[in-house]
Design an enzyme around this catalytic site. Structure first.
Site, mmCIF file in Angstrom:
data_model
loop_
_atom_site.group_PDB
_atom_site.id
_atom_site.type_symbol
_atom_site.label_atom_id
_atom_site.label_comp_id
_atom_site.label_asym_id
_atom_site.label_seq_id
_atom_site.Cartn_x
_atom_site.Cartn_y
_atom_site.Cartn_z
ATOM 1 C CD GLU B 116 4.570 1.609 -8.111
ATOM 2 O OE1 GLU B 116 3.885 2.448 -7.498
ATOM 3 O OE2 GLU B 116 5.574 1.904 -8.779
ATOM 4 C CD GLU B 136 9.859 2.249 -6.135
ATOM 5 O OE1 GLU B 136 10.242 1.391 -5.317
ATOM 6 O OE2 GLU B 136 9.139 1.984 -7.098
#
Lengths: 77, 258, 570
Positions: B116, B136
């Site tokens: 990210e 995730e």
């Protein structure tokens, strides 16, 4: 050993500075190479580049030996 | 920890927080300080890279997160997590929108929150050893540092779904194929390549360059807010605590592998 | 945790608080000449109720207005509480205005009662007060020698018992004038709802512990101090410290003696405090100075993350000790805040929380939450408040509009002005700003023709024009904020500029300039014009002969650049 297994062992030995002669297809490569998962990823990258294939890493589940890994590669080649 | 240096109009930001530049409170604060300086400076480029052998960044600091929540969730902890996510979003947004051209040089592990962070850059240079993943889902959550809207902004949706729903990692060459990175270089050559990109972008009239970036790159504000909301909701389930526990307590033969 | 939703009015909130916190210290008055006076909440309630009864004895009924005109002191808050309990509307006036200005505001709002301190009364009563025949005057601390014609002593014992009257959320709690410099008085009508909503939000973001002490430096008629130095501390059981003779050299010792934990300042005072600290540092012997410099660097590094007061006050103990070592926050607003001083305080371990608001909308529309500290923004919209940037340019800078529970009901008796300011529930702030990627608001200029001094005073150029009526050798005359004519994306460099159209011929006469200089000199320094330009065309005017400012300023900007401004020697 198959051609794939041979090439795989060569690359692994090169990547991790091991003696290819001491590596056999039946060995657990984590143990034989003394590596952890993060380095296994490095090996995976080398293999993907070398054989020009993609090995989704979830297919690595249950794959612990050089032989099994080579079989995985062959499936995709 | 994180050091940054300005030379020849380029900010070079070097992350060196072992084991693998995990993003927790310390990394967050360092980035906040850096961004404040960068916003006020008239440098033309920023290069973000890792000084660690292990990789660019393995993502959020799961060990800290686990120790925070292992006692169980309560209102105060939820508030703290929400604050933390808001701060991360703020600093990532500011990084995303810096007037400078931001170049990320990535090697080896670039997972989760680290991925990210890399997505905030304008141009990504990957060494051949780089691998990108959004694992995730394995923890029962979704990327919550703004990664999903940013990934959607940069690559085709089919690949976004594959990466998110399988959690698999892809190598640099593949990343280049899908347009995620635009330079693939040999091992060890990332910083040099990034500097070359920076020097090139620095040749142009600053106003034109800044306007160009501003025009090209839009901040997907609503999607970012929505991502935060969904992530916070998911965080409240036991699935997350159990998954964190498993990750933290493993003796690492395979945690980076699914 | 402040939960004020179920309360109807400020009176009820204050009453509940005073009863709950009865033995806590509420007010501390420090003065270098005499010992400090301390009052508990129980004592404050008793005194304030006496004022309630006294006001009612003098005919103050619910809905009447009660003005307060005194410098910062316990009696201000006591009077305010007492007045609120009668159900009256408070009109907090600025004691620093001139007597004629104070009178003008009172003629506008016609209060039933005026609570005023003696020195201010002395000046006011010299004027013609016939327009305030309905106003009962209560004077504090008048000497025995003065018979006080036309006024009553504040200290008088009432002849009746107080009868507390509560208002409703939607009733006007206070009328606060947003500019006192002449022209049309703009009395912002702020409701109980406005204040309770604001107090709740601020009380949650920056809660005060019962042991905390707020140092009230800004005048309590000022929106910031009314909220941070009266309502919030009282509603949370903390104490407010007043210092009667407020001189900069006594700030430190007072803060230390009373262990001040919170303060609110306008940017000018922030700078003053910074230079005092720097001076003190400079005076240290060089060895000590080096130690402190190193400690400041260490603190800098340690708190790059977020404020860590416990850590900072340990690292910088020698510095913090000068200020009592308990200072947790400084709130800063009311005018443009330079990031320099704010960052200086952060580096020495005292976070400055910068906020932005208008009298028309309570204390804060946006405020920094210090997560992390930012010296370059005015923070994010507070909970319940929305901010919109309208008509943004390519950079994203546009007019700031606000909507929320703290926006005023309207200007007292000025429906036209109100309709200009509040459209569809949205308040036009007249400021220019943009949001940065982290959602923080950055102010970038003013859309309205106005300047704000460092002390937080709003100066409307139109109001200054009155001082130049009949300027010699001048056919037409107007005053502008220079930034209004030549918008700069900044809040600094504000100055007042005179636009002169000379009579007969093109050149400006020295007679004209002299007259300008003389009249200018009579104004308070922050109201003075510092530059002028000569304009040869007739000013565009409306049918009612008012100057069309936006048109004129556009013509000027098209014809000349800011460099053409001629400096007016003072």
């Amino acid at each position: 050993m198959t051609a794939t297994e041979k090439r795989l062992i060569e690359l692994a030995a090169e990547r991790f500075s091991a003696d290819a002669n001491l590596l056999t297809p039946g060995q657990d490569f984590f143990e034989a190479l003394g590596i952890k998962s993060i380095q296994a990823l490095d090996l995976l990258t080398d293999l993907e580049d070398e054989f020009d294939i993609e090995i989704p890493d979830y297919e690595m589940q249950g794959v612990n030996t050089f032989a099994a890994l080579a079989a995985l590669i062959d499936k995709r080649a | 920890m994180v050091e940054w240096m300005l030379q020849n109009g380029i900010w070079e930001v070097k992350m060196s927080a072992p084991p693998c530049n995990e993003i927790g409170l310390e990394m967050l604060s360092a980035l906040e300080s850096f961004v404040g300086e960068a916003e006020a400076s008239d440098a033309h480029s920023v290069i973000i890279y890792s000084g660690l052998e292990s990789g660019f960044s393995a993502g959020a600091d799961l060990k800290s997160l686990y120790s925070e929540v292992s006692g169980g969730w309560d209102e105060a902890k939820r508030g703290q997590l929400s604050d933390f996510l808001s701060r991360i979003h703020s600093v990532f947004n500011r990084l995303d929108m810096l007037p400078q051209t931001v170049i990320c040089s990535i090697h080896r592990v670039c997972f989760g929150g680290g991925f990210e962070l890399a997505l905030c850059g304008d141009i990504r240079v990957a060494e051949k050893t780089a691998r990108f993943a959004f694992p995730e889902l394995r923890l029962g959550i979704i990327p919550c540092f703004g990664g999903i809207p940013r990934l959607e902004r940069d690559i085709g949706n089919a690949m976004v779904r594959d990466l998110l729903l399988t959690g698999r990692s892809i190598r640099a060459t593949k990343a280049a194929e899908i347009g995620l990175v635009t330079h693939v270089v040999p091992r060890g050559e990332g910083l040099a390549a990034a500097r070359a990109v920076a020097n090139q972008t620095g040749k142009f009239d600053p106003e034109a360059r800044r306007s160009c970036k501003q025009f090209l790159k839009l901040l997907p504000t609503e999607r970012l807010e929505e991502e935060k909301r969904v992530a916070l909701r998911l965080f409240q389930s036991d699935v997350v605590i159990n998954a964190l526990k498993k990750f933290v307590e493993s003796d690492d033969v395979r945690p980076y592998l699914p | 945790m402040l939960t004020l939703d179920r309360l109807q009015c400020l009176g009820e909130a204050l009453r509940d608080a005073m009863v709950t916190y009865k033995s806590n210290i509420a007010l501390i008055e420090a003065d270098r000449k005499r010992e400090s006076a301390r009052l508990t909440y129980r004592e404050v309630r008793a005194e304030a109720l006496r004022i309630t009864a006294l006001l009612q004895q003098y005919q103050v009924r619910p809905g009447d207005r009660c003005a307060i005109l005194m410098s910062n002191q316990s009696k201000w808050l006591i009077s305010a509480a007492g007045a609120l309990w009668t159900g009256a509307t408070l009109v907090p006036l600025d004691y620093k205005l001139t007597a004629p200005e104070q009178l003008a505001l009172m003629l506008h709002c016609q209060p039933r009662a005026l609570i005023i301190e003696y020195p201010v009364w002395r000046k006011l009563r010299e004027l013609d007060l016939s327009g305030l025949a309905q106003t009962n005057i209560l004077v504090t601390e008048a000497p025995d020698s003065d018979t006080l014609p036309a006024a009553v002593r504040w200290e008088t014992s009432p002849g009746q018992a107080p009868e507390e009257v509560d208002g409703q959320r939607d009733d006007v709690a206070c009328v606060v004038y947003s500019s006192g410099t002449g022209g049309t008085p703009k009395g912002c009508q702020l409701t109980h709802q406005n204040y309770l909503a604001q107090a709740q939000v601020l009380g949650r973001m920056y809660p005060m512990a019962e042991s905390d002490r707020y140092f009230s430096i800004l005048p309590t008629n000022h929106a910031i101090d009314f909220m941070c130095g009266f309502l919030v501390p009282f509603l949370m059981g903390a104490a407010v410290v007043h210092q009667r003779t407020l001189r900069p050299q006594f700030l430190g010792p007072t803060m230390k003696k009373y262990e001040v934990s919170h303060m609110a300042l306008v940017p000018m005072l922030l700078k003053t405090l910074e230079s005092r600290i720097r001076d003190a540092l400079d005076e240290l012997p060089s060895a000590q100075r080096q130690v402190i410099d190193t400690l400041i660097k260490v603190n800098d590094y340690a708190t790059r993350r977020e404020p860590n007061h416990a850590l900072s006050s340990r690292i910088l103990k020698p510095l913090h000790d000068r200020f009592g070592g308990r200072l947790k926050y400084i709130f800063c607003g009311g005018a443009f805040v330079d990031r320099g001083p704010a960052e200086f305080f952060y580096r020495i371990g005292i976070p400055v929380a910068i906020g932005y608001g208008l009298t028309e909308a309570g204390t804060v529309l946006t405020v920094n939450d210090l997560k992390p500290f930012r010296g370059d923004t005015v923070g994010k919209p507070v909970q319940g408040t929305q901010i919109e940037i309208r008509h943004p340019n390519e950079e994203g800078v546009g007019e700031v509009w606000a909507k929320g529970p703290t926006v005023m009901k309207g200007y007292l008796d000025e429906p036209e002005l109100t309709n200009d300011a509040i459209i569809d529930g949205w308040l036009r702030t007249g400021d220019l700003g943009q949001f940065d990627p982290s959602g923080h608001l950055k102010l970038r200029g003013r859309a309205k023709n106005m300047i704000v001094t460092e002390g937080g005073k709003n100066i409307y150029p139109e109001d200054i024009e009155a001082a130049f009526d009949g300027l010699a050798g001048c056919e037409e005359f107007a005053v502008f904020a220079a930034n209004y004519i030549w918008p700069a994306a900044t809040m600094t460099g504000e100055q007042l500029t005179a636009v002169l159209r000379p009579a007969a011929g093109e050149a400006i006469t020295s007679e004209c300039l002299d007259d300008l200089r003389i009249r200018n000199g009579r104004l308070a320094d922050f109201k003075r014009v510092t530059s002028y330009i000569v304009w040869s065309e007739e000013f565009p005017r409306t049918a009612s002969l008012k100057v069309k400012r936006n048109v004129l300023s556009r013509h000027i900007a098209e014809a000349m650049t800011r460099d053409s401004l001629k400096e007016l020697a003072q």
